[in-house]
Write a protein that holds these residues in place. Sequence first.
Motif, mmCIF file in Angstrom:
data_model
loop_
_atom_site.group_PDB
_atom_site.id
_atom_site.type_symbol
_atom_site.label_atom_id
_atom_site.label_comp_id
_atom_site.label_asym_id
_atom_site.label_seq_id
_atom_site.Cartn_x
_atom_site.Cartn_y
_atom_site.Cartn_z
ATOM 1 N N ARG A 229 -6.713 -3.284 -3.778
ATOM 2 C CA ARG A 229 -7.159 -2.815 -2.701
ATOM 3 C C ARG A 229 -8.673 -2.751 -3.140
ATOM 4 O O ARG A 229 -9.296 -2.904 -2.015
ATOM 5 C CB ARG A 229 -6.914 -2.719 -1.960
ATOM 6 C CG ARG A 229 -5.300 -3.153 -1.318
ATOM 7 C CD ARG A 229 -4.240 -2.331 -0.331
ATOM 8 N NE ARG A 229 -3.349 -3.255 0.206
ATOM 9 C CZ ARG A 229 -3.507 -3.055 1.476
ATOM 10 N NH1 ARG A 229 -4.369 -3.112 2.670
ATOM 11 N NH2 ARG A 229 -2.170 -3.831 1.894
ATOM 12 N N ILE A 230 -8.550 -2.357 -4.177
ATOM 13 C CA ILE A 230 -10.029 -1.587 -4.804
ATOM 14 C C ILE A 230 -11.057 -2.734 -5.413
ATOM 15 O O ILE A 230 -10.711 -3.090 -6.123
ATOM 16 C CB ILE A 230 -9.298 -0.706 -5.347
ATOM 17 C CG1 ILE A 230 -8.575 0.402 -5.156
ATOM 18 C CG2 ILE A 230 -11.241 0.042 -5.836
ATOM 19 C CD1 ILE A 230 -8.526 1.945 -6.586
ATOM 20 N N GLU A 231 -11.783 -2.952 -4.420
ATOM 21 C CA GLU A 231 -13.040 -3.895 -5.034
ATOM 22 C C GLU A 231 -13.845 -3.608 -6.388
ATOM 23 O O GLU A 231 -14.133 -2.563 -6.759
ATOM 24 C CB GLU A 231 -14.504 -4.048 -4.336
ATOM 25 C CG GLU A 231 -14.893 -4.914 -4.409
ATOM 26 C CD GLU A 231 -16.203 -4.553 -3.418
ATOM 27 O OE1 GLU A 231 -17.686 -5.577 -3.607
ATOM 28 O OE2 GLU A 231 -16.500 -4.041 -2.582
ATOM 29 N N LYS B 161 -13.691 5.531 -9.851
ATOM 30 C CA LYS B 161 -13.340 4.471 -8.592
ATOM 31 C C LYS B 161 -12.024 4.740 -8.721
ATOM 32 O O LYS B 161 -12.055 4.823 -7.163
ATOM 33 C CB LYS B 161 -14.295 3.421 -9.313
ATOM 34 C CG LYS B 161 -14.000 2.300 -8.060
ATOM 35 C CD LYS B 161 -14.212 0.885 -8.007
ATOM 36 C CE LYS B 161 -15.468 0.929 -8.281
ATOM 37 N NZ LYS B 161 -16.312 -0.936 -7.982
ATOM 38 N N ILE B 162 -11.202 5.100 -9.020
ATOM 39 C CA ILE B 162 -9.649 4.513 -9.261
ATOM 40 C C ILE B 162 -8.926 6.333 -7.715
ATOM 41 O O ILE B 162 -8.619 6.129 -7.214
ATOM 42 C CB ILE B 162 -8.585 4.511 -9.766
ATOM 43 C CG1 ILE B 162 -8.957 2.788 -9.732
ATOM 44 C CG2 ILE B 162 -7.216 4.752 -10.049
ATOM 45 C CD1 ILE B 162 -8.410 2.405 -11.513
ATOM 46 N N GLU C 215 -11.465 8.472 -6.908
ATOM 47 C CA GLU C 215 -12.306 8.398 -5.419
ATOM 48 C C GLU C 215 -11.481 7.991 -4.208
ATOM 49 O O GLU C 215 -11.063 8.382 -3.918
ATOM 50 C CB GLU C 215 -13.478 8.162 -5.688
ATOM 51 C CG GLU C 215 -14.411 7.923 -4.196
ATOM 52 C CD GLU C 215 -15.118 6.894 -4.465
ATOM 53 O OE1 GLU C 215 -16.149 7.421 -3.314
ATOM 54 O OE2 GLU C 215 -15.731 6.755 -4.725
ATOM 55 N N HIS C 216 -10.687 6.667 -4.800
ATOM 56 C CA HIS C 216 -9.606 5.621 -4.094
ATOM 57 C C HIS C 216 -8.585 6.749 -4.011
ATOM 58 O O HIS C 216 -8.044 6.687 -2.567
ATOM 59 C CB HIS C 216 -8.563 5.005 -4.694
ATOM 60 C CG HIS C 216 -8.424 4.064 -3.508
ATOM 61 N ND1 HIS C 216 -8.606 2.807 -2.595
ATOM 62 C CD2 HIS C 216 -7.026 3.935 -3.362
ATOM 63 C CE1 HIS C 216 -7.874 2.534 -1.862
ATOM 64 N NE2 HIS C 216 -6.194 3.108 -2.542
ATOM 65 N N PHE C 217 -7.485 7.299 -4.317
ATOM 66 C CA PHE C 217 -6.370 8.284 -4.717
ATOM 67 C C PHE C 217 -6.846 9.854 -4.042
ATOM 68 O O PHE C 217 -5.955 10.090 -3.549
ATOM 69 C CB PHE C 217 -5.285 8.182 -5.965
ATOM 70 C CG PHE C 217 -5.180 7.204 -5.916
ATOM 71 C CD1 PHE C 217 -3.759 6.284 -4.906
ATOM 72 C CD2 PHE C 217 -5.542 5.605 -7.100
ATOM 73 C CE1 PHE C 217 -3.529 5.252 -5.689
ATOM 74 C CE2 PHE C 217 -4.486 4.019 -7.070
ATOM 75 C CZ PHE C 217 -3.890 4.517 -6.548
ATOM 76 N N GLU D 289 -1.928 -0.469 -3.895
ATOM 77 C CA GLU D 289 -3.638 0.381 -4.134
ATOM 78 C C GLU D 289 -4.544 -0.217 -4.721
ATOM 79 O O GLU D 289 -5.272 0.166 -3.870
ATOM 80 C CB GLU D 289 -3.000 1.946 -4.111
ATOM 81 C CG GLU D 289 -2.065 2.672 -2.789
ATOM 82 C CD GLU D 289 -3.097 2.326 -1.434
ATOM 83 O OE1 GLU D 289 -5.062 2.502 -1.339
ATOM 84 O OE2 GLU D 289 -2.566 2.848 -0.248
ATOM 85 N N ASP E 128 0.747 -1.429 0.232
ATOM 86 C CA ASP E 128 0.831 -0.333 -0.147
ATOM 87 C C ASP E 128 0.665 1.414 -0.020
ATOM 88 O O ASP E 128 1.929 1.217 -0.323
ATOM 89 C CB ASP E 128 -1.157 -0.254 1.278
ATOM 90 C CG ASP E 128 -0.375 -0.075 2.873
ATOM 91 O OD1 ASP E 128 0.894 0.547 2.770
ATOM 92 O OD2 ASP E 128 -1.020 -0.521 3.471
ATOM 93 N N ASN F 239 1.941 2.327 -6.011
ATOM 94 C CA ASN F 239 0.086 2.151 -6.664
ATOM 95 C C ASN F 239 -0.296 0.867 -6.879
ATOM 96 O O ASN F 239 -1.327 0.507 -6.465
ATOM 97 C CB ASN F 239 0.580 3.481 -6.829
ATOM 98 C CG ASN F 239 1.031 4.906 -7.499
ATOM 99 O OD1 ASN F 239 0.713 5.540 -6.302
ATOM 100 N ND2 ASN F 239 1.099 5.507 -7.996
#
Length: 622
Positions: free
Chosen positions: A27-29, A280-281, A283-285, A24, A8, A21
Motif C-alpha cells: 500500500r506504500i506508494e 519511507k517504510i 515512516e509508514h510503520f 501494508e 493490512d 506486513n
Amino acid sequence: MLGLQELDKTKLMTVGGKGANLGELSRIEGIRVPDGFCVTTEAYKRIIDQSPEFNLLLGQLSLLEADDRQRIAEISVRIRKIIEAIAIPKDISEDITGFLSRLGEKDAYAVRSSATAEDLPTASFAGQQDTYLNIIGKEAILKHISKCWASLFTERAVTYRLQNGFDHRKVHLSVVVQKMVFPQAAGILFTADPLTSNRKVLSVDAGFGLGEALVSGLVNADIYKVCNGKVIDKKISVKKLAVYALKAGGTQVQETPPERQNSQVLTDEQILSLARIGRKIEEHFGHPQDIEWCLADDSFYIVQSRPITTLYPIPEAKTQENHVYVSVGHQQMMTDPMKPLGLSFFLLTTQAPMRKAGGRLFVDVTDNLASSDSRDILLEAMEHSDPLIKDALMTIIERGDFIKSSPADNKDQSSGNNKQDMPSSGSFAQSEYDPTIVSDLIKRSQASIAELKRNIRTISGSDLFDFILEDIPQLKKILFDSQSLAVIIAAMEASAWINETMLEWLGEKNAADTLSQSVPNNITSEMGLELLDVADVIRPYPEIIEYLQHITEDDFLEEIVKFDGGQATQDAIYAYLNKYGMRCVGEIDITKTRWSEKPTILVPMILSNIKNFEPNASKRKF
C-alpha cells in the motif's frame, strides 16, 4: 485466499505477521512488492482439525520445557509427518489454482510461512518457520504449502515458542505465495544500526544472488552504513559463494567468479536509493525496520519488513534533534526496570523533564548541555554523584557536533560575557546559618507523616488512589521545599569540599563519606547500624539462629515465640520494621516489596551480621 492488496495490519490473525506486513508494504506508494496471495489461517485450522492424533500430540508438547530437546524433537517429527500427509481440501485447492491461473500458473513462486506469532514488535520469530524458493507448478506449490504448515512444528520453532511463552494451540499459520524475483543482488536493510542502536544510521547487508544465502549465514555480505543521505562506511567482503534459482525449479549454491568476489555488490547510488526506500517504510510503520530486499532489472523489490526487536527503546521526543538522557535509576543505584504503577507515581511527583523508556526513567539534559553555564552546573553535580556519567557527558560534549549551543549562549560568547560572572552552583546553597533548621524540618516531616497516617487509615480500594492523587500537590510541596533543598545542597557542597581538601592536605580519599556515617539523622547509616543491634539480640540463642537459616514463609515471626529468646527476637524485629519497614532495595519504585511486607528479606542480612561481626559492633562502627 486473499490477495496481497487486500491485506493490512488488521488481518494479522488471518494471514500472520509476514502476510499482514506485506499487505501494508504493497500500500506504500513507490514500494515494489512481488504480487501474490495468502492461504489464510482458516485453511490451516481445517487441516489440523482433521487429525485427532495431532491434538493428542499437541497436548503432550505443551507439557514440555524448552530444554527437553529430545522429547521436543520426537513429537515435532511426528506432528510434521501428520500435517504433510493430510490432503488439502478440494475447495482450498481450487482457490489456490484460481489465484495461480490469474498470476501465471507456469511462473516460479516463493512459498513462505506466515505465523500469527511472527514479525511482532516484541518478538520477531525470524527464521522459525520455513521458506521455499523457485517453486514451479500447481502440484509442487500445494506440496510446499503443506510443508510450510508442518514447519510450524520444527524443533527450533517449538523451542522458541516455549521460551517466549506462546501457546502452541493459539499460534496458527498462513502461507504467502509470491511471484519469484530472480535478483542480481539481495540482502537486508536495517533502518537503525543493529550494532550501535543508532537510529540515524541505516545498515545494509548485500550479496550476489538470492538473499537466503545471507539470512542462513552461508555467505559473507558487504556491509554499508548510511547517515543523513551519505554513505559513511563500507565493508567489502570476499564473496566466494552465491545462491541462484534454477530454471527447472529450486536453488543451487554457485561459486562466484574470482573477478567478482571482491567487488562491491551495490553502487553508492543504489545504496542511497535503498536507504530512501527504508526511511519511507520506517515512516509508514512508525518504528525501525528489518527489511529484506532484492535488486532485479535495476529495481528494488521488498519481500519483507518486520520490526527490529533488539533495539533498546528510546524516549519519545517532540523533535528530531539529538537528545541526551541521564538514567534516574543509576543515580539512585537502582538499575532494574520499574513497573507501570511505579513509573506513573514517580512522574506525578517529579519536577524534572523525565521520559520513560524500557521501564526506566531518564532526565532530558539536552538543554542543560546547550548552555555553558547550566552545563558547568550539571557536570559539577555529576562529578560528585556519578563520575562515570560525567565522563560520558564529557565525551558527548567533546564531539562538538552532537549538541547545538543555545542562542543565548552564542550571544554571550560573541559579546564577550564571561561565565565566571554568573552565579555558581554553590550560590544556590547559600543560606543564613541557623542551627535549628534541620531539627525543625524533621519535626515538620514527622508531623506531616502522622497526619497522613491518621487520614489514610480508613481508606481503601479505588478511594485510596483518589486520596493519593489529591495528596500529591502537598507531597511535591514537601519534597521541593526551598529550605529543605538548601540544606541538602549545603551538605553536598560541604561533603565535596571536605573530600577534596582532605585529599589535597592529607592524601586521604573520601573522608566526608566516612565521617557522614556517624552524623546524626543519617537514616541510611542508622538503619544499617540498628540491624547490627537486632543481630545482637538474637546472637545468644543458637536455636533461633538455626531456625532462621531454614525459614521460607513470612509468618516466621509468629512461630518464633515458641523458642527460647523468641519473644525478644520478635520484639526486636518488629521494632525495626516499625521504624524502617517501608524501606527496601530500589525503593524509588513504590511497587517494590517493602521489608514490612516480606520480613524474610531481612533474615539473610541479620544472619550475616551475626556471623561476620562481634557483639556491640554498631557502637564501634559508629
